[in-house]
Design a protein around this motif. Structure first.
Motif, PDB file in Angstrom:
ATOM      1  N   ARG A 145       0.960  -1.385  -0.058  1.00  0.00           N
ATOM      2  CA  ARG A 145      -0.032  -0.039   0.058  1.00  0.00           C
ATOM      3  C   ARG A 145       0.841   1.280  -0.011  1.00  0.00           C
ATOM      4  O   ARG A 145       0.338   2.199  -0.226  1.00  0.00           O
ATOM      5  N   SER A 146       2.149   0.976   0.316  1.00  0.00           N
ATOM      6  CA  SER A 146       3.178   2.132   0.178  1.00  0.00           C
ATOM      7  C   SER A 146       4.517   1.803   0.041  1.00  0.00           C
ATOM      8  O   SER A 146       4.744   0.469   0.275  1.00  0.00           O
ATOM      9  N   GLY A 147       5.365   2.448  -0.380  1.00  0.00           N
ATOM     10  CA  GLY A 147       6.649   2.149  -0.628  1.00  0.00           C
ATOM     11  C   GLY A 147       7.442   3.201  -1.199  1.00  0.00           C
ATOM     12  O   GLY A 147       7.250   4.393  -1.471  1.00  0.00           O
ATOM     13  N   ALA A 148       8.540   2.735  -2.113  1.00  0.00           N
ATOM     14  CA  ALA A 148       9.175   3.805  -3.028  1.00  0.00           C
ATOM     15  C   ALA A 148       9.221   3.135  -4.487  1.00  0.00           C
ATOM     16  O   ALA A 148       8.825   1.992  -4.786  1.00  0.00           O
ATOM     17  N   ILE A 149       9.524   4.208  -5.125  1.00  0.00           N
ATOM     18  CA  ILE A 149       9.456   3.959  -6.736  1.00  0.00           C
ATOM     19  C   ILE A 149      11.118   4.486  -7.201  1.00  0.00           C
ATOM     20  O   ILE A 149      11.583   5.746  -6.956  1.00  0.00           O
ATOM     21  N   GLY A 150      11.710   3.631  -8.044  1.00  0.00           N
ATOM     22  CA  GLY A 150      12.949   4.111  -8.442  1.00  0.00           C
ATOM     23  C   GLY A 150      12.815   4.808  -9.997  1.00  0.00           C
ATOM     24  O   GLY A 150      12.134   4.159 -10.690  1.00  0.00           O
ATOM     25  N   VAL A 151      13.540   5.810 -10.189  1.00  0.00           N
ATOM     26  CA  VAL A 151      13.505   6.523 -11.426  1.00  0.00           C
ATOM     27  C   VAL A 151      14.900   6.708 -11.868  1.00  0.00           C
ATOM     28  O   VAL A 151      15.498   7.397 -10.989  1.00  0.00           O
ATOM     29  N   ALA A 152      15.324   6.533 -13.302  1.00  0.00           N
ATOM     30  CA  ALA A 152      16.704   6.746 -13.484  1.00  0.00           C
ATOM     31  C   ALA A 152      16.792   7.989 -14.550  1.00  0.00           C
ATOM     32  O   ALA A 152      15.881   8.193 -15.222  1.00  0.00           O
ATOM     33  N   SER A 153      17.953   8.709 -14.385  1.00  0.00           N
ATOM     34  CA  SER A 153      17.972   9.735 -15.257  1.00  0.00           C
ATOM     35  C   SER A 153      18.618   9.574 -16.659  1.00  0.00           C
ATOM     36  O   SER A 153      19.165  10.269 -17.402  1.00  0.00           O
ATOM     37  N   CYS A 154      18.432   8.032 -17.229  1.00  0.00           N
ATOM     38  CA  CYS A 154      18.833   7.764 -18.447  1.00  0.00           C
ATOM     39  C   CYS A 154      20.344   7.990 -18.990  1.00  0.00           C
ATOM     40  O   CYS A 154      20.550   8.785 -20.134  1.00  0.00           O
ATOM     41  N   GLY A 155      21.156   7.843 -18.103  1.00  0.00           N
ATOM     42  CA  GLY A 155      22.540   7.733 -18.559  1.00  0.00           C
ATOM     43  C   GLY A 155      23.191   9.354 -18.645  1.00  0.00           C
ATOM     44  O   GLY A 155      24.418   9.748 -19.088  1.00  0.00           O
ATOM     45  N   THR A 156      22.440  10.203 -17.884  1.00  0.00           N
ATOM     46  CA  THR A 156      23.010  11.517 -17.926  1.00  0.00           C
ATOM     47  C   THR A 156      22.864  12.126 -16.284  1.00  0.00           C
ATOM     48  O   THR A 156      22.131  11.388 -15.568  1.00  0.00           O
ATOM     49  N   THR A 157      23.674  13.011 -15.731  1.00  0.00           N
ATOM     50  CA  THR A 157      23.604  13.478 -14.558  1.00  0.00           C
ATOM     51  C   THR A 157      22.181  14.362 -14.583  1.00  0.00           C
ATOM     52  O   THR A 157      21.471  14.597 -15.361  1.00  0.00           O
ATOM     53  N   LEU A 158      21.526  14.381 -13.367  1.00  0.00           N
ATOM     54  CA  LEU A 158      20.293  14.934 -13.223  1.00  0.00           C
ATOM     55  C   LEU A 158      20.063  16.306 -13.745  1.00  0.00           C
ATOM     56  O   LEU A 158      21.010  17.030 -13.269  1.00  0.00           O
ATOM     57  N   THR A 159      19.095  16.465 -14.478  1.00  0.00           N
ATOM     58  CA  THR A 159      19.030  17.812 -15.098  1.00  0.00           C
ATOM     59  C   THR A 159      17.843  18.493 -14.360  1.00  0.00           C
ATOM     60  O   THR A 159      16.863  18.078 -13.604  1.00  0.00           O
ATOM     61  N   HIS A 160      17.747  19.763 -14.481  1.00  0.00           N
ATOM     62  CA  HIS A 160      16.711  20.692 -13.836  1.00  0.00           C
ATOM     63  C   HIS A 160      15.329  20.279 -14.409  1.00  0.00           C
ATOM     64  O   HIS A 160      14.347  20.153 -13.331  1.00  0.00           O
ATOM     65  N   ALA A 161      15.159  19.614 -15.371  1.00  0.00           N
ATOM     66  CA  ALA A 161      13.699  19.439 -15.956  1.00  0.00           C
ATOM     67  C   ALA A 161      13.432  18.051 -15.389  1.00  0.00           C
ATOM     68  O   ALA A 161      12.126  17.704 -14.880  1.00  0.00           O
ATOM     69  N   GLN A 162      14.288  17.092 -15.171  1.00  0.00           N
ATOM     70  CA  GLN A 162      14.187  15.745 -14.437  1.00  0.00           C
ATOM     71  C   GLN A 162      13.922  15.986 -12.913  1.00  0.00           C
ATOM     72  O   GLN A 162      12.937  15.416 -12.490  1.00  0.00           O
ATOM     73  N   ALA A 163      14.547  16.986 -12.275  1.00  0.00           N
ATOM     74  CA  ALA A 163      14.220  17.224 -10.934  1.00  0.00           C
ATOM     75  C   ALA A 163      12.903  17.894 -10.884  1.00  0.00           C
ATOM     76  O   ALA A 163      12.318  17.523  -9.599  1.00  0.00           O
ATOM     77  N   SER A 164      12.646  18.594 -11.709  1.00  0.00           N
ATOM     78  CA  SER A 164      11.049  19.092 -11.683  1.00  0.00           C
ATOM     79  C   SER A 164      10.152  18.053 -11.653  1.00  0.00           C
ATOM     80  O   SER A 164       9.035  18.125 -10.916  1.00  0.00           O
ATOM     81  N   ILE A 165      10.347  16.936 -12.472  1.00  0.00           N
ATOM     82  CA  ILE A 165       9.380  16.019 -12.792  1.00  0.00           C
ATOM     83  C   ILE A 165       9.327  15.162 -11.308  1.00  0.00           C
ATOM     84  O   ILE A 165       8.152  14.896 -10.724  1.00  0.00           O
ATOM     85  N   VAL A 166      10.517  15.029 -10.712  1.00  0.00           N
ATOM     86  CA  VAL A 166      10.597  14.299  -9.403  1.00  0.00           C
ATOM     87  C   VAL A 166       9.738  15.130  -8.051  1.00  0.00           C
ATOM     88  O   VAL A 166       8.941  14.550  -7.571  1.00  0.00           O
ATOM     89  N   CYS A 167      10.037  16.447  -8.224  1.00  0.00           N
ATOM     90  CA  CYS A 167       9.617  17.304  -7.303  1.00  0.00           C
ATOM     91  C   CYS A 167       8.200  17.217  -7.231  1.00  0.00           C
ATOM     92  O   CYS A 167       7.375  17.747  -6.178  1.00  0.00           O
ATOM     93  N   ASN A 168       7.660  17.176  -8.206  1.00  0.00           N
ATOM     94  CA  ASN A 168       5.932  17.460  -8.546  1.00  0.00           C
ATOM     95  C   ASN A 168       5.378  15.964  -8.378  1.00  0.00           C
ATOM     96  O   ASN A 168       4.072  15.879  -8.710  1.00  0.00           O
ATOM     97  N   MET A 169       6.070  14.856  -8.234  1.00  0.00           N
ATOM     98  CA  MET A 169       5.406  13.884  -7.758  1.00  0.00           C
ATOM     99  C   MET A 169       4.709  13.765  -6.507  1.00  0.00           C
ATOM    100  O   MET A 169       5.189  14.309  -5.506  1.00  0.00           O
ATOM    101  N   PRO A 170       3.554  13.063  -6.433  1.00  0.00           N
ATOM    102  CA  PRO A 170       2.713  13.342  -5.161  1.00  0.00           C
ATOM    103  C   PRO A 170       3.505  12.850  -4.015  1.00  0.00           C
ATOM    104  O   PRO A 170       3.246  13.132  -2.898  1.00  0.00           O
ATOM    105  N   GLY A 171       4.407  11.719  -3.897  1.00  0.00           N
ATOM    106  CA  GLY A 171       5.150  11.265  -2.978  1.00  0.00           C
ATOM    107  C   GLY A 171       6.367  12.008  -2.612  1.00  0.00           C
ATOM    108  O   GLY A 171       6.953  11.672  -1.503  1.00  0.00           O
ATOM    109  N   ALA A 172       6.458  13.103  -3.272  1.00  0.00           N
ATOM    110  CA  ALA A 172       7.858  13.749  -3.107  1.00  0.00           C
ATOM    111  C   ALA A 172       7.762  14.643  -1.652  1.00  0.00           C
ATOM    112  O   ALA A 172       8.711  14.810  -1.071  1.00  0.00           O
ATOM    113  N   GLY A 173       6.709  14.859  -0.999  1.00  0.00           N
ATOM    114  CA  GLY A 173       6.454  15.490   0.220  1.00  0.00           C
ATOM    115  C   GLY A 173       7.094  14.514   1.425  1.00  0.00           C
ATOM    116  O   GLY A 173       7.309  15.429   2.264  1.00  0.00           O
TER     117      GLY A 173
END
Length: 435
Positions: free
Chosen positions: A197-225
């Protein structure tokens, strides 16, 4: 009578049709999936089994383990190219989609050969490109990972591997974990039972250092709080990537704390293979996660000692190390964390809290001077100084315990009501003076 001039014919190729490119990628996914079940892919299937990922080779459904659509690119030079040509795709479409490349003699060959293939998909599930991992039998000269190049569909800095496959868990508010590669992301996914019912999800940055666009995606995920976890390899490259991720995520203004996974020298995929692997992965990215800024401090001190092995042997070296990391203490989210980080620095370097307090005062002095200089230059209509201006301490740092020279602390909170504040006022370097 006006003479009608013929419309010039452009020698530029027509823009690619995104629908055709999506279709070509879907056909490639199906081809790679079929190849994974063949005799020539036995070694790759053995590799998946040894990594605790044998379930990924299942073909029985489009949900469960098969939802990741992992496949295999055969060793042949033109297997995919011939197949997609037979299905009606043009050479230009295969080139534009990044599935084929042209040799010097203009022959079209497959971009990916003898690789375990991970589709990269958008949130709607449409394949945009691939991450190809070299097969176990590949020699050391073969790059471990090969990605689809930038195409009309795929911009690697704007997508994250694992988002499409975990939409249910993302919408359920599970905590996001940023990892380096696709196998790490899948390892986190496998570590949670399907009925969790709860846990963690792994997302990978596709062979690049984390970008600002990718960070925005992560920060807008419901569980980021509940916190965003970074789980990179415990090696020099991973340490550099952690510093980058910390900087980028901090700038994206995350809704919750930034954390580091306690991986004990490995990565999530390594933990999955250990005894009690699934539970170990869950604990590393949830229960045992610790402040990311602490990891950054530790890595910076490790880097200093690697470059200068005898740095901590004298007072000057230890003081230099304190100055190198003390700006990070102002990144603490509250007073308790700031005190814990300062104590950790003193223990690691063998210095007293008074040394940290003085270094913090020096840092504040520089910040005030730099900000004042910038203001003066702006008033005169001149460009600001070229050196960076330190960020002002956050509101949480106003509650940072003032470190006394004797190592004890007292709290000065500028936000507290007047009758709850200490008597006196603080000057620019944190000393308390009587009114």
């Amino acid at each position: 009578m006006a003479i009608a001039h013929p419309t010039p014919i452009s020698d530029q190729p027509a823009p690619p049709d995104p629908r055709r490119l999506h279709a070509a990628n879907r056909a490639a996914v199906a081809f790679y999936r079929e190849q994974l079940g063949g005799e020539h892919a036995r070694g790759v299937r053995d590799y998946l089994r040894n990594r605790g990922l044998a379930t990924l080779a299942r073909h029985d459904s489009d949900d469960g383990p098969a939802q990741w659509l992992v496949g295999y690119a055969p060793r042949a030079w033109t297997a995919l190219t011939h197949q997609l040509r037979a299905e009606g795709f043009t050479d230009q479409e295969l080139l534009t989609a990044g599935l084929s490349v042209r040799t010097r003699n203009q022959r079209l060959i497959d971009r990916f050969r003898d690789r375990l293939m991970f589709p990269i998909r958008d949130p709607a599930g449409r394949p945009l490109g691939f991450i190809g991992r070299a097969a176990p039998a590949a020699g050391p000269a073969v790059p471990k990972y090969l990605n689809t190049p930038e195409t009309a569909l795929y911009r690697k800095g704007t997508v994250l591997f694992g988002v499409a496959e975990q939409q249910d868990r993302i919408q359920a508010g599970w905590r996001p974990v940023v990892v380096e590669g696709p196998i790490d992301a899948i390892a986190i996914w496998l570590s949670h039972p399907s009925n969790s019912r709860s846990g963690a999800i792994g997302v990978a940055s596709c062979g690049t250092t984390l970008t600002h666009a990718q960070a925005s995606i992560v920060c807008n995920m419901p569980g980021a709080g509940s916190g965003i976890v970074v789980a990179y390899d415990d090696d020099p490259a991973g340490h550099t990537a952690i510093e980058r991720a910390w900087s980028v995520l901090r700038d994206a203004i995350p809704p919750g704390p930034l954390l580091a996974a306690e991986l004990d020298g490995g990565d999530p995929a390594d933990l999955l293979r250990s005894d009690g692997g699934r539970a170990a992965v869950r604990n590393a990215v949830q229960d045992q996660a610790y402040p990311l800024v602490q990891a950054v401090i530790d890595h910076r001190l490790t880097k200093l000692t690697t470059r200068h092995p005898r740095l901590f042997e004298d007072v000057a070296g230890r003081c230099a190390a304190v100055r190198a990391v003390v700006p990070l203490l102002f990144e603490a989210v509250n007073a308790a964390q700031a005190t814990e980080l300062a104590t950790r620095v003193t223990e690691r370097l063998g210095v007293g809290l008074d040394t940290v307090a003085i270094a913090m005062a020096e840092h504040v002095d520089r910040s005030v001077h730099d900000a004042g200089t910038a203001l003066e230059q702006a008033a005169l209509g001149r460009p600001p100084p070229t050196h960076p201006i330190h960020r002002s301490p956050s509101a949480a740092i106003l509650a940072f315990p003032t470190l006394r020279m004797d190592g004890t602390t007292h709290r000065t909170d500028a936000r507290a009501p007047a009758d709850q504040r200490p008597v006196g006022r603080r000057d620019s370097i944190g000393r308390t003076r009587n009114s």
